[in-house]
Design a protein around this motif. Structure first.
Motif, PDB file in Angstrom:
ATOM      1  N   GLY A  14       1.168  -1.211   0.367  1.00 37.81           N
ATOM      2  CA  GLY A  14       0.116   0.070   0.124  1.00 37.81           C
ATOM      3  C   GLY A  14       0.821   0.714   0.039  1.00 37.81           C
ATOM      4  O   GLY A  14       0.164   1.918   0.236  1.00 37.81           O
ATOM      5  N   THR A  15       2.544   1.018  -0.069  1.00 33.07           N
ATOM      6  CA  THR A  15       2.883   2.579  -0.320  1.00 33.07           C
ATOM      7  C   THR A  15       3.770   2.207  -1.389  1.00 33.07           C
ATOM      8  O   THR A  15       3.553   1.131  -2.084  1.00 33.07           O
ATOM      9  CB  THR A  15       4.321   2.153   1.202  1.00 33.07           C
ATOM     10  N   VAL A  16       4.781   3.940  -2.032  1.00 30.77           N
ATOM     11  CA  VAL A  16       4.832   3.562  -3.049  1.00 30.77           C
ATOM     12  C   VAL A  16       5.908   2.417  -3.412  1.00 30.77           C
ATOM     13  O   VAL A  16       6.903   2.192  -4.163  1.00 30.77           O
ATOM     14  CB  VAL A  16       5.589   5.175  -3.109  1.00 30.77           C
ATOM     15  N   ASP A  17       6.627   1.666  -2.225  1.00 31.59           N
ATOM     16  CA  ASP A  17       7.527   1.084  -2.075  1.00 31.59           C
ATOM     17  C   ASP A  17       7.409  -0.547  -1.736  1.00 31.59           C
ATOM     18  O   ASP A  17       7.637  -1.248  -1.671  1.00 31.59           O
ATOM     19  CB  ASP A  17       8.328   1.089  -0.498  1.00 31.59           C
ATOM     20  N   GLU A  18       6.185  -0.306  -2.614  1.00 34.78           N
ATOM     21  CA  GLU A  18       5.498  -2.017  -2.261  1.00 34.78           C
ATOM     22  C   GLU A  18       6.385  -2.403  -2.974  1.00 34.78           C
ATOM     23  O   GLU A  18       6.014  -2.417  -4.104  1.00 34.78           O
ATOM     24  CB  GLU A  18       3.555  -1.986  -3.066  1.00 34.78           C
ATOM     25  N   ARG A  19       6.855  -4.086  -2.313  1.00 34.14           N
ATOM     26  CA  ARG A  19       7.037  -5.004  -3.703  1.00 34.14           C
ATOM     27  C   ARG A  19       6.739  -6.184  -2.854  1.00 34.14           C
ATOM     28  O   ARG A  19       6.861  -6.979  -2.083  1.00 34.14           O
ATOM     29  CB  ARG A  19       8.669  -4.758  -2.787  1.00 34.14           C
ATOM     30  N   ILE A  20       6.019  -6.831  -4.306  1.00 37.15           N
ATOM     31  CA  ILE A  20       5.419  -8.121  -3.760  1.00 37.15           C
ATOM     32  C   ILE A  20       6.676  -9.578  -4.059  1.00 37.15           C
ATOM     33  O   ILE A  20       7.691  -9.678  -5.063  1.00 37.15           O
ATOM     34  CB  ILE A  20       4.591  -8.301  -5.249  1.00 37.15           C
ATOM     35  N   ALA A  21       7.288 -10.406  -3.197  1.00 39.76           N
ATOM     36  CA  ALA A  21       8.015 -10.176  -2.643  1.00 39.76           C
ATOM     37  C   ALA A  21       8.001 -12.649  -3.106  1.00 39.76           C
ATOM     38  O   ALA A  21       8.592 -13.160  -4.157  1.00 39.76           O
ATOM     39  CB  ALA A  21       8.930 -10.672  -1.160  1.00 39.76           C
ATOM     40  N   LEU A  22       7.126 -13.080  -3.076  1.00 39.57           N
ATOM     41  CA  LEU A  22       6.587 -13.954  -3.498  1.00 39.57           C
ATOM     42  C   LEU A  22       5.009 -14.179  -3.336  1.00 39.57           C
ATOM     43  O   LEU A  22       4.268 -13.844  -2.838  1.00 39.57           O
ATOM     44  CB  LEU A  22       7.067 -15.182  -2.019  1.00 39.57           C
ATOM     45  N   THR A  23       4.591 -14.903  -4.407  1.00 35.45           N
ATOM     46  CA  THR A  23       2.737 -15.048  -5.209  1.00 35.45           C
ATOM     47  C   THR A  23       2.910 -16.605  -5.209  1.00 35.45           C
ATOM     48  O   THR A  23       3.830 -16.892  -5.756  1.00 35.45           O
ATOM     49  CB  THR A  23       2.922 -14.622  -6.481  1.00 35.45           C
ATOM     50  N   ASP A  24       1.902 -16.720  -4.285  1.00 36.74           N
ATOM     51  CA  ASP A  24       1.239 -18.113  -4.329  1.00 36.74           C
ATOM     52  C   ASP A  24       2.358 -19.395  -4.413  1.00 36.74           C
ATOM     53  O   ASP A  24       2.365 -20.608  -4.964  1.00 36.74           O
ATOM     54  CB  ASP A  24       0.223 -18.650  -5.659  1.00 36.74           C
ATOM     55  N   VAL A  25       3.601 -19.347  -3.803  1.00 37.53           N
ATOM     56  CA  VAL A  25       4.329 -20.767  -3.563  1.00 37.53           C
ATOM     57  C   VAL A  25       4.081 -21.489  -2.643  1.00 37.53           C
ATOM     58  O   VAL A  25       3.847 -21.750  -2.037  1.00 37.53           O
ATOM     59  CB  VAL A  25       5.747 -19.864  -2.897  1.00 37.53           C
ATOM     60  N   SER A  26       4.127 -22.939  -3.357  1.00 35.24           N
ATOM     61  CA  SER A  26       3.632 -24.352  -3.367  1.00 35.24           C
ATOM     62  C   SER A  26       4.735 -24.910  -2.964  1.00 35.24           C
ATOM     63  O   SER A  26       5.500 -25.107  -4.617  1.00 35.24           O
ATOM     64  CB  SER A  26       2.943 -24.991  -3.139  1.00 35.24           C
ATOM     65  N   LEU A  27       5.381 -26.001  -2.158  1.00 33.40           N
ATOM     66  CA  LEU A  27       6.775 -26.629  -2.562  1.00 33.40           C
ATOM     67  C   LEU A  27       6.565 -27.934  -1.158  1.00 33.40           C
ATOM     68  O   LEU A  27       6.003 -27.848   0.081  1.00 33.40           O
ATOM     69  CB  LEU A  27       7.715 -26.044  -2.323  1.00 33.40           C
ATOM     70  N   LYS A  28       5.922 -29.587  -1.895  1.00 32.26           N
ATOM     71  CA  LYS A  28       6.843 -30.248  -0.794  1.00 32.26           C
ATOM     72  C   LYS A  28       8.002 -31.259  -0.760  1.00 32.26           C
ATOM     73  O   LYS A  28       8.491 -30.978  -1.964  1.00 32.26           O
ATOM     74  CB  LYS A  28       5.441 -31.430  -1.002  1.00 32.26           C
ATOM     75  N   LEU A  29       8.564 -31.594   0.227  1.00 32.77           N
ATOM     76  CA  LEU A  29       9.589 -31.942   0.140  1.00 32.77           C
ATOM     77  C   LEU A  29       9.385 -33.206   1.212  1.00 32.77           C
ATOM     78  O   LEU A  29       8.983 -33.082   2.181  1.00 32.77           O
ATOM     79  CB  LEU A  29      10.730 -31.454   0.855  1.00 32.77           C
ATOM     80  N   ALA A  30       9.632 -34.561   0.719  1.00 31.93           N
ATOM     81  CA  ALA A  30      10.023 -35.681   1.098  1.00 31.93           C
ATOM     82  C   ALA A  30      11.309 -36.169   2.120  1.00 31.93           C
ATOM     83  O   ALA A  30      12.078 -35.090   1.709  1.00 31.93           O
ATOM     84  CB  ALA A  30       9.841 -36.546   0.231  1.00 31.93           C
ATOM     85  N   ALA A  31      11.056 -36.671   3.284  1.00 31.04           N
ATOM     86  CA  ALA A  31      12.247 -37.084   4.162  1.00 31.04           C
ATOM     87  C   ALA A  31      13.198 -37.886   2.651  1.00 31.04           C
ATOM     88  O   ALA A  31      13.176 -38.566   2.260  1.00 31.04           O
ATOM     89  CB  ALA A  31      11.290 -37.863   5.056  1.00 31.04           C
ATOM     90  N   GLY A  32      13.943 -36.612   3.415  1.00 30.54           N
ATOM     91  CA  GLY A  32      15.773 -37.448   2.492  1.00 30.54           C
ATOM     92  C   GLY A  32      15.905 -37.010   1.184  1.00 30.54           C
ATOM     93  O   GLY A  32      16.888 -36.472   0.857  1.00 30.54           O
ATOM     94  N   ASP A  33      15.148 -35.670   1.179  1.00 28.80           N
ATOM     95  CA  ASP A  33      14.987 -34.484  -0.101  1.00 28.80           C
ATOM     96  C   ASP A  33      15.956 -34.192   0.146  1.00 28.80           C
ATOM     97  O   ASP A  33      16.392 -32.532   1.089  1.00 28.80           O
ATOM     98  CB  ASP A  33      13.832 -34.136  -0.417  1.00 28.80           C
ATOM     99  N   PHE A  34      16.236 -34.088  -0.988  1.00 32.65           N
ATOM    100  CA  PHE A  34      17.751 -32.815  -1.555  1.00 32.65           C
ATOM    101  C   PHE A  34      17.495 -31.872  -2.257  1.00 32.65           C
ATOM    102  O   PHE A  34      17.643 -31.601  -3.129  1.00 32.65           O
ATOM    103  CB  PHE A  34      19.540 -33.249  -0.863  1.00 32.65           C
ATOM    104  N   ALA A  35      16.974 -30.452  -1.918  1.00 37.35           N
ATOM    105  CA  ALA A  35      16.493 -30.108  -2.705  1.00 37.35           C
ATOM    106  C   ALA A  35      17.432 -28.267  -3.397  1.00 37.35           C
ATOM    107  O   ALA A  35      18.067 -27.457  -1.875  1.00 37.35           O
ATOM    108  CB  ALA A  35      14.930 -28.977  -2.212  1.00 37.35           C
TER     109      ALA A  35
END
Length: 260
Positions: A14-35
Motif C-alpha cells: 500500500g505504499t510507493v515502496d510496495e514489493r511483491i516478494a512471493l506469490t502462491d509459492v507451494s513446495l513439498k519435500l519428502a523425507a530425505g529430499d535434497f532440494a
C-alpha cells in the motif's frame, strides 16, 4: 516432511515502496529430499528461505514441517524443527568459544538449558570422531577458538553444529558464497557427507549454477516470486549448464514438477 502451501508475501504493501516478494509459492519435500533452489536477484529465494526459518511471516499460506504447522512459530521455536547454516561462516559459531565449547552449546539446541556439566568425556570423543570424518584436521584443534579457523573450517564446524540434534529440516543459505572455489568445494564435500550420513531433508539456496547441477535430487527454479521449475530424477540429471541458463530467459511455463 516439508509442506508449503500457497504462501504469499508483499513488503511495504500500500505504499510507493510496495514489493511483491512471493506469490502462491507451494513446495513439498519428502523425507530425505535434497532440494537446491536457484534464481536470479529478486527471484524470491532469500525471502522464501527466511520465511521457512521464521524470520519473515507470510501474508497468507501455510508452512508445515513433519506434519506440524509452524507458520506462526518464531525463529527460536522453530529451532526444534529447523537448523540453518548461513552464508557468513562467522554467524553460525561463537568466535570466543573453542570448537568443543561451540559443539557443546549446539548439542543443546531446542532443549531446556540449566546448570550442570557442559560436556561429558563421551560427548567430547563423539565430537572429535565426527570432526575427524571431515578430513580437515579439526579433531586436533578441539581446544582452539573458532575465531582461529579458516572460513572453510568454520563453515564445516557450523554444519556439524547444525545437525547434532538431527533437525527435521536443514536450510543452507548460500553457505559457500563467501568462500573461494577450492574451499567451497571442500565445504560442499562435507555438506554432501553430512546430508547423506544423516539422511537429512535439506533445502539449499545458491547462486552457484554448477552446485545446482551437481548436488541434490531436486532442482527448484524461482523467478519473480514464483516457482517456475521443479526437476527430479532423470530430468534433473539431464539438465546442463546451457539448458539451465536458457531456462532463465524463457517464459515461466515450468510450474509443475517434472519427473522422469
Amino acid at each position: 516432511m516439508l509442506s508449503v502451501e500457497k504462501v504469499c508475501k508483499t513488503f511495504h504493501a500500500g505504499t510507493v515502496d510496495e514489493r511483491i516478494a512471493l506469490t502462491d509459492v507451494s513446495l513439498k519435500l519428502a523425507a530425505g529430499d535434497f532440494a537446491v533452489v536457484v534464481g536470479g536477484n529478486g527471484a524470491g529465494k532469500s525471502t522464501f528461505l527466511n520465511m521457512l526459518a521464521g524470520e519473515v511471516s507470510p501474508d497468507s499460506g501455510v508452512i508445515a514441517v513433519n506434519g506440524s504447522d509452524v507458520t506462526a512459530l518464531p525463529t527460536h521455536k522453530r529451532a526444534q524443527h529447523i537448523a540453518r547454516v548461513f552464508q557468513d561462516p562467522s554467524i553460525g559459531t561463537a568466535a570466543a568459544l573453542s570448537l568443543e565449547e561451540n559443539l557443546a552449546v549446539a548439542n543443546l539446541r531446542g532443549r531446556k538449558r540449566g546448570f550442570g556439566l557442559g560436556m561429558t568425556r563421551a560427548q567430547a570423543e563423539s565430537f572429535r570422531d565426527r570432526l575427524a570424518s571431515f578430513d580437515l584436521g579439526l579433531e586436533k584443534r578441539m581446544k582452539a577458538k573458532a575465531s582461529l579457523l579458516s572460513g572453510g573450517q568454520r563453515q564445516a564446524l557450523s554444519l556439524l553444529m547444525s545437525v547434532l540434534q538431527r533437525p527435521e529440516l536443514l536450510l543452507l543459505d548460500e553457505h559457500t558464497a563467501a568462500l573461494d572455489p577450492r574451499t567451497a568445494a571442500i565445504v560442499m564435500r562435507v555438506t554432501e557427507q553430512v546430508v547423506r550420513e544423516e539422511n537429512l531433508t535439506t533445502l539449499m539456496v545458491t547462486h552457484n549454477m554448477q552446485h545446482a547441477l551437481d548436488y541434490g535430487n531436486r532442482l527448484v527454479m524461482m523467478r519473480d516470486g514464483r516457482i517456475v521449475g521443479d526437476l527430479t530424477g532423470d530430468a534433473k540429471r539431464a539438465m546442463t549448464m546451457d539448458k539451465l541458463m536458457a531456462t532463465f530467459n524463457e517464459e515461466p511455463v515450468m510450474a509443475k514438477t517434472v519427473n522422469a
